[in-house]
Enzyme design. Structure first.
Site, PDB file in Angstrom:
ATOM      1  N   ASP A 260       0.962  10.527   2.128  1.00 20.59           N
ATOM      2  CA  ASP A 260       0.945   9.509   0.841  1.00 20.59           C
ATOM      3  C   ASP A 260       0.671  10.452  -0.345  1.00 20.59           C
ATOM      4  O   ASP A 260      -0.439  10.581  -0.934  1.00 20.59           O
ATOM      5  CB  ASP A 260      -0.573   8.936   1.383  1.00 20.59           C
ATOM      6  CG  ASP A 260      -0.897   7.657   0.212  1.00 20.59           C
ATOM      7  OD1 ASP A 260       0.106   7.585  -0.564  1.00 20.59           O
ATOM      8  OD2 ASP A 260      -1.947   7.406  -0.041  1.00 20.59           O
TER       9      ASP A 260
ATOM     10  N   GLU B  65      -3.364   4.406 -10.579  1.00 18.50           N
ATOM     11  CA  GLU B  65      -4.656   4.997 -10.623  1.00 18.50           C
ATOM     12  C   GLU B  65      -4.837   6.177 -11.495  1.00 18.50           C
ATOM     13  O   GLU B  65      -3.465   6.815 -11.736  1.00 18.50           O
ATOM     14  CB  GLU B  65      -5.012   5.609  -9.021  1.00 18.50           C
ATOM     15  CG  GLU B  65      -3.832   6.255  -8.516  1.00 18.50           C
ATOM     16  CD  GLU B  65      -3.912   6.490  -7.067  1.00 18.50           C
ATOM     17  OE1 GLU B  65      -3.627   5.314  -6.419  1.00 18.50           O
ATOM     18  OE2 GLU B  65      -4.262   7.390  -6.338  1.00 18.50           O
TER      19      GLU B  65
ATOM     20  N   ASN C 244      -3.740  11.034  -1.091  1.00 18.37           N
ATOM     21  CA  ASN C 244      -4.685   9.930  -0.763  1.00 18.37           C
ATOM     22  C   ASN C 244      -6.241   9.961  -1.144  1.00 18.37           C
ATOM     23  O   ASN C 244      -6.774  10.951  -0.930  1.00 18.37           O
ATOM     24  CB  ASN C 244      -4.479   9.473   0.805  1.00 18.37           C
ATOM     25  CG  ASN C 244      -5.391   8.342   1.001  1.00 18.37           C
ATOM     26  OD1 ASN C 244      -6.710   8.202   1.256  1.00 18.37           O
ATOM     27  ND2 ASN C 244      -4.582   7.039   1.168  1.00 18.37           N
ATOM     28  N   SER C 245      -6.909   8.980  -1.541  1.00 19.30           N
ATOM     29  CA  SER C 245      -8.278   9.056  -2.040  1.00 19.30           C
ATOM     30  C   SER C 245      -9.164   9.604  -1.067  1.00 19.30           C
ATOM     31  O   SER C 245     -10.228  10.087  -1.355  1.00 19.30           O
ATOM     32  CB  SER C 245      -8.864   7.847  -2.709  1.00 19.30           C
ATOM     33  OG  SER C 245      -7.781   7.503  -3.637  1.00 19.30           O
TER      34      SER C 245
ATOM     35  N   HIS D 101     -12.666   2.030  -6.971  1.00 16.54           N
ATOM     36  CA  HIS D 101     -12.401   2.694  -5.583  1.00 16.54           C
ATOM     37  C   HIS D 101     -13.645   3.459  -5.057  1.00 16.54           C
ATOM     38  O   HIS D 101     -14.450   4.062  -6.141  1.00 16.54           O
ATOM     39  CB  HIS D 101     -11.157   3.436  -5.524  1.00 16.54           C
ATOM     40  CG  HIS D 101     -10.843   3.340  -3.920  1.00 16.54           C
ATOM     41  ND1 HIS D 101     -11.258   2.648  -3.038  1.00 16.54           N
ATOM     42  CD2 HIS D 101      -9.425   4.059  -3.562  1.00 16.54           C
ATOM     43  CE1 HIS D 101     -10.625   2.733  -2.048  1.00 16.54           C
ATOM     44  NE2 HIS D 101      -9.565   3.657  -2.199  1.00 16.54           N
TER      45      HIS D 101
ATOM     46  N   ASP E 214       1.067  -0.884  -4.947  1.00 21.47           N
ATOM     47  CA  ASP E 214       0.225   0.460  -5.262  1.00 21.47           C
ATOM     48  C   ASP E 214       0.996   1.427  -5.638  1.00 21.47           C
ATOM     49  O   ASP E 214       1.668   1.898  -5.271  1.00 21.47           O
ATOM     50  CB  ASP E 214      -0.503   0.776  -3.645  1.00 21.47           C
ATOM     51  CG  ASP E 214      -1.103   2.103  -3.885  1.00 21.47           C
ATOM     52  OD1 ASP E 214      -1.198   2.594  -5.037  1.00 21.47           O
ATOM     53  OD2 ASP E 214      -1.394   2.727  -2.706  1.00 21.47           O
TER      54      ASP E 214
ATOM     55  N   LYS F 193       0.041  12.579  -6.415  1.00 18.74           N
ATOM     56  CA  LYS F 193      -1.220  12.248  -6.202  1.00 18.74           C
ATOM     57  C   LYS F 193      -1.320  12.424  -4.556  1.00 18.74           C
ATOM     58  O   LYS F 193      -0.582  12.803  -3.881  1.00 18.74           O
ATOM     59  CB  LYS F 193      -1.813  10.872  -6.519  1.00 18.74           C
ATOM     60  CG  LYS F 193      -0.773   9.751  -5.966  1.00 18.74           C
ATOM     61  CD  LYS F 193      -0.666   9.296  -4.709  1.00 18.74           C
ATOM     62  CE  LYS F 193      -1.881   9.087  -4.146  1.00 18.74           C
ATOM     63  NZ  LYS F 193      -1.967   7.861  -2.937  1.00 18.74           N
TER      64      LYS F 193
ATOM     65  N   ASP G 233       0.762   4.183  -7.245  1.00 18.21           N
ATOM     66  CA  ASP G 233       0.090   5.633  -7.298  1.00 18.21           C
ATOM     67  C   ASP G 233      -0.413   5.731  -8.883  1.00 18.21           C
ATOM     68  O   ASP G 233      -1.149   4.864  -9.456  1.00 18.21           O
ATOM     69  CB  ASP G 233       0.939   6.516  -6.860  1.00 18.21           C
ATOM     70  CG  ASP G 233       1.253   6.346  -5.442  1.00 18.21           C
ATOM     71  OD1 ASP G 233       0.395   5.705  -4.681  1.00 18.21           O
ATOM     72  OD2 ASP G 233       2.073   7.070  -4.561  1.00 18.21           O
TER      73      ASP G 233
ATOM     74  N   ARG H 182      -6.692   1.478 -11.880  1.00 16.71           N
ATOM     75  CA  ARG H 182      -7.674   1.707 -10.778  1.00 16.71           C
ATOM     76  C   ARG H 182      -8.635   3.179 -11.342  1.00 16.71           C
ATOM     77  O   ARG H 182      -8.005   4.156 -11.582  1.00 16.71           O
ATOM     78  CB  ARG H 182      -6.823   2.127  -9.570  1.00 16.71           C
ATOM     79  CG  ARG H 182      -7.600   3.054  -8.536  1.00 16.71           C
ATOM     80  CD  ARG H 182      -6.555   2.823  -7.309  1.00 16.71           C
ATOM     81  NE  ARG H 182      -6.937   3.867  -6.287  1.00 16.71           N
ATOM     82  CZ  ARG H 182      -6.417   3.943  -5.314  1.00 16.71           C
ATOM     83  NH1 ARG H 182      -5.301   3.123  -4.729  1.00 16.71           N
ATOM     84  NH2 ARG H 182      -6.536   4.939  -4.117  1.00 16.71           N
TER      85      ARG H 182
ATOM     86  N   SER I 279       0.735  -1.170  -0.091  1.00 14.88           N
ATOM     87  CA  SER I 279      -0.079   0.163  -0.039  1.00 14.88           C
ATOM     88  C   SER I 279       0.790   1.139   0.128  1.00 14.88           C
ATOM     89  O   SER I 279       1.761   1.525   0.812  1.00 14.88           O
ATOM     90  CB  SER I 279      -0.629  -0.121   1.193  1.00 14.88           C
ATOM     91  OG  SER I 279      -0.986   1.216   1.844  1.00 14.88           O
ATOM     92  N   GLY I 280       0.510   2.272  -0.783  1.00 13.99           N
ATOM     93  CA  GLY I 280       1.131   3.370  -0.796  1.00 13.99           C
ATOM     94  C   GLY I 280       1.077   4.075   0.417  1.00 13.99           C
ATOM     95  O   GLY I 280       1.900   4.661   1.030  1.00 13.99           O
ATOM     96  N   LEU I 281      -0.259   4.213   1.125  1.00 11.36           N
ATOM     97  CA  LEU I 281      -0.381   4.863   2.166  1.00 11.36           C
ATOM     98  C   LEU I 281       0.451   4.349   3.407  1.00 11.36           C
ATOM     99  O   LEU I 281       1.075   4.905   4.198  1.00 11.36           O
ATOM    100  CB  LEU I 281      -2.179   4.542   2.417  1.00 11.36           C
ATOM    101  CG  LEU I 281      -2.373   5.106   3.802  1.00 11.36           C
ATOM    102  CD1 LEU I 281      -2.318   6.622   4.096  1.00 11.36           C
ATOM    103  CD2 LEU I 281      -3.823   4.477   4.094  1.00 11.36           C
TER     104      LEU I 281
HETATM  105  C1  SPV Z   1      -3.506   2.580  -0.380  1.00  6.68           C
HETATM  106  O1  SPV Z   1      -3.515   1.794   0.347  1.00  6.68           O
HETATM  107  O2  SPV Z   1      -2.564   3.425  -0.410  1.00  6.68           O
HETATM  108  C2  SPV Z   1      -4.403   2.798  -1.387  1.00  6.68           C
HETATM  109  C3  SPV Z   1      -5.729   2.694  -0.912  1.00  6.68           C
HETATM  110  O3  SPV Z   1      -4.140   3.243  -2.502  1.00  6.68           O
HETATM  111  S1  SPV Z   1      -6.561   3.822  -0.461  1.00  6.68           S
HETATM  112  O4  SPV Z   1      -5.724   4.281   0.882  1.00  6.68           O
HETATM  113  O5  SPV Z   1      -7.862   3.442   0.000  1.00  6.68           O
HETATM  114  O6  SPV Z   1      -6.409   4.846  -1.426  1.00  6.68           O
HETATM  115 MG    MG Z   2      -2.554   4.278  -2.348  1.00  9.36          MG
END
Ligand code: SPV
Ligand code: MG
Length: 544
Positions: free
Chosen positions: A58, A114, A122-123, A190, A85, A120, A87, A159, A46-48
């Site tokens: 993130d 994505e 975080n979503s 997502h 992930d 980017k 990004d 994504r 996961s990027g986060l």
């Molecule tokens: C991540 O886990 O970094 C994701 C999923 O991209 S989210 O955090 O839901 O965007």
């Molecule tokens: Mg991410």
């Protein structure tokens, strides 16, 4: 047994099975290992979570190479596939191409990109204000990624962030169609809503055109069955390992701070052995055994029971082995020599004035019959202390340090040190003439020499000996058992009390065993009379 399929194939199959599959987030080597040990078939890098474990946002604050470096650790310690992930692909199509090649080199199974703009965010942060990538530009990135992959099953997942950014469902479908047509292996749709409505609707409209991946972070309370029924292929539990670790670390650190002690938290945290096992310490132990030649641990038995009568009043209060040579007792020098060669298990067989032996860190074994017995009886007293790799040595010996060092490396079950230069030199003690199957050719190469016999007198005037035994022998491998059984056998003999080590060596030969010879040329002496003491003093000065 490890999965023999490549990680890329494993991921591809995971996405394409008819079953609903799950992967869990990990953000470093240890969390990746834990995910695999729990039974998951794949890991979400996961990027986060990766940026969080670095302590940054993130928002592409960690560079892509820093991310890839961490992935290498994660991949090295696991056998299940890792889906990165990725990004936005860290740039344009060109950056994406390079990313794919680098991921393949580190055995990462796939990447999810994505359709947002670099850098980017975080979503779940300001989702509405996030600008989406141009569809064509993003399709180009997917195509470039697919074209540059060298491993067939490497997966690129596209994504769709349209729902996150507040677009209509139709925009999400349009984008998914375009990305699939550009070559994406699966679509990740997502949502930031706490109910799964839009995800289930998307799945329905998508109609299984290609595998669908979801991240139920916000709509986590939805029963898994609903996703199964919606034909979702893969669920990503995207951040639960980092969140679990934050909770655990937070509460433990607060408690340690408040308690000013760790006593109450000890049982709440993993013990050190758990860390070792996650690090794979057992594997290293096995490998050490297989590949590392660890020098055998030697023990020493020092025969030091005799008085040394020829030394008259000098040995009135102490045994010969405690004679001071240039201020240091012989036994003290010997133990120092052993310790310098890693031998710390030192057993001294004492007899005469044993109480005068005041050497630290040695074991004293008493031969109480020292007065009426000889060397073999002393050795017999030490039998309990025999080890597989062992030096047996006279306590009155002085030698240059290389002699012991080289001798320890000599091969053979039973080996003795023979001075080939000392055949004709005048000697004070027992000459212990040695007859070998080959004379010392003094070559630099190791010679394979066997002992034929050893005797206190010249056997035949015309049969000159190969050298003199200096009073040092060693056993390795089966040597200890041979020595023990020969000694036990001789102990039943009427004349055992007068027997010497050479008697034992001859007996071992007569039993059909081999004794190897390690030749030296001088550089040693033993102390038997007053002249020897003077020689010993000079020997030490010149050897220093
Ligand atoms: C991540 O886990 O970094 C994701 C999923 O991209 S989210 O955090 O839901 O965007
Ligand atoms: Mg991410």
């Amino acid at each position: 047994m490890k999965n023999k399929k490549t990680k890329q194939t494993q991921l591809k199959e995971l996405i394409n099975t008819n079953e609903l599959e799950f992967i869990l987030e990990a953000h470093n080597g240890i969390s990746a290992r834990l995910v695999e040990q729990s039974g998951f078939k794949g890991i979400w890098a996961s990027g986060l979570a990766l940026s969080a474990q670095f302590g940054v946002r993130d928002s592409n604050e960690a560079s892509w190479t820093q991310i890839v470096d961490m992935l290498e650790f994660m991949s090295d310690v696991t056998s299940i596939p890792i889906l990165l992930d990725g990004d936005t692909g860290y740039g344009n199509f060109n950056n994406m191409r390079r990313l794919v090649r680098k991921l393949e080199q580190r055995n990462i199974a796939g990447v999810c990109i994505e359709d947002k703009k670099f850098p980017k965010t975080n979503s779940f942060l300001d989702g509405d204000r996030q600008a989406l990538a141009d569809i064509d530009e993003f399709c180009g990135k997917i195509k470039a990624g697919k074209d540059s992959q060298e491993i067939d099953d490497f997966c690129i997942i596209a994504r769709v962030e349209a729902l996150i950014a507040g677009w209509e469902m139709q925009e999400a479908i349009t984008r998914a169609e375009a990305y699939y047509a550009a070559g994406a292996d699966a679509i990740l749709i997502h949502s930031k809503k706490s109910d799964p409505g839009e995800i289930l609707e998307f799945a329905r409209l998508w109609g299984n055109r290609c595998p669908l991946v979801i991240v139920p972070t916000k709509y986590y309370s939805t029963p898994t069955k609903a996703f199964e029924e919606a034909d979702i292929s893969l669920i990503i539990w995207a951040n639960h390992m980092i969140r679990a670790s934050i909770s655990a670390m937070e509460s433990i650190s607060q408690q340690i701070f408040q308690d000013r002690s760790v006593v109450d938290i000890e049982d709440k945290i993993a013990n050190i052995n758990r860390i070792f096992s996650l690090q794979g310490v057992d594997e290293l132990d096995q490998a050490n055994k297989k590949y590392l030649t660890i020098p055998s641990e030697y023990s020493a038995v020092v025969l030091a029971a005799s008085r040394g009568k020829q030394l008259n009043e000098l040995t009135e209060e102490k045994p010969k082995a405690m004679l001071n040579i240039n201020g240091v007792p012989l036994l003290q020098r010997l133990t120092m020599e052993f310790k310098a060669n890693g031998i710390t298990d030192i057993n001294i067989v004492a007899g005469y004035k044993s109480e005068a032996i005041n050497i630290d860190n040695v074991k004293i074994i008493n031969n109480s019959d020292y007065d009426s017995t000889n060397e073999l009886s002393s050795l017999y007293c030490a039998m309990e202390s025999f080890t597989d790799n062992m030096i047996v040595i006279y306590g009155d010996l002085l030698f240059r340090n290389y002699i012991l060092r080289d001798f320890l490396e000599a091969s053979g079950d039973i080996t003795i040190v023979v001075d080939s230069a000392a055949v004709n030199t005048e000697i004070s003690g027992m000459p212990d003439y040695v007859y070998c199957d080959k004379a010392d050719d003094r070559s630099l190469f190791k010679q394979d020499i066997n002992l034929v016999s050893i005797s206190e007198s010249l056997q035949k005037p015309d049969n000159s000996p190969s050298g003199r035994w200096i009073g040092m022998l060693k056993v390795n491998n089966d040597g200890k058992d041979i020595l023990k059984s020969a000694l036990t056998e001789l102990a039943r003999h009427d004349e055992f009390s007068s027997m010497t080590i050479p008697d034992l060596l001859n007996h071992i030969l007569n039993m059909g065993n081999k004794i190897k010879v390690h030749y030296i040329n001088g550089h040693w002496l033993d102390v038997n009379d007053l002249i020897d003491i003077e020689r010993a003093g000079n020997f030490i000065k010149t050897s220093a």
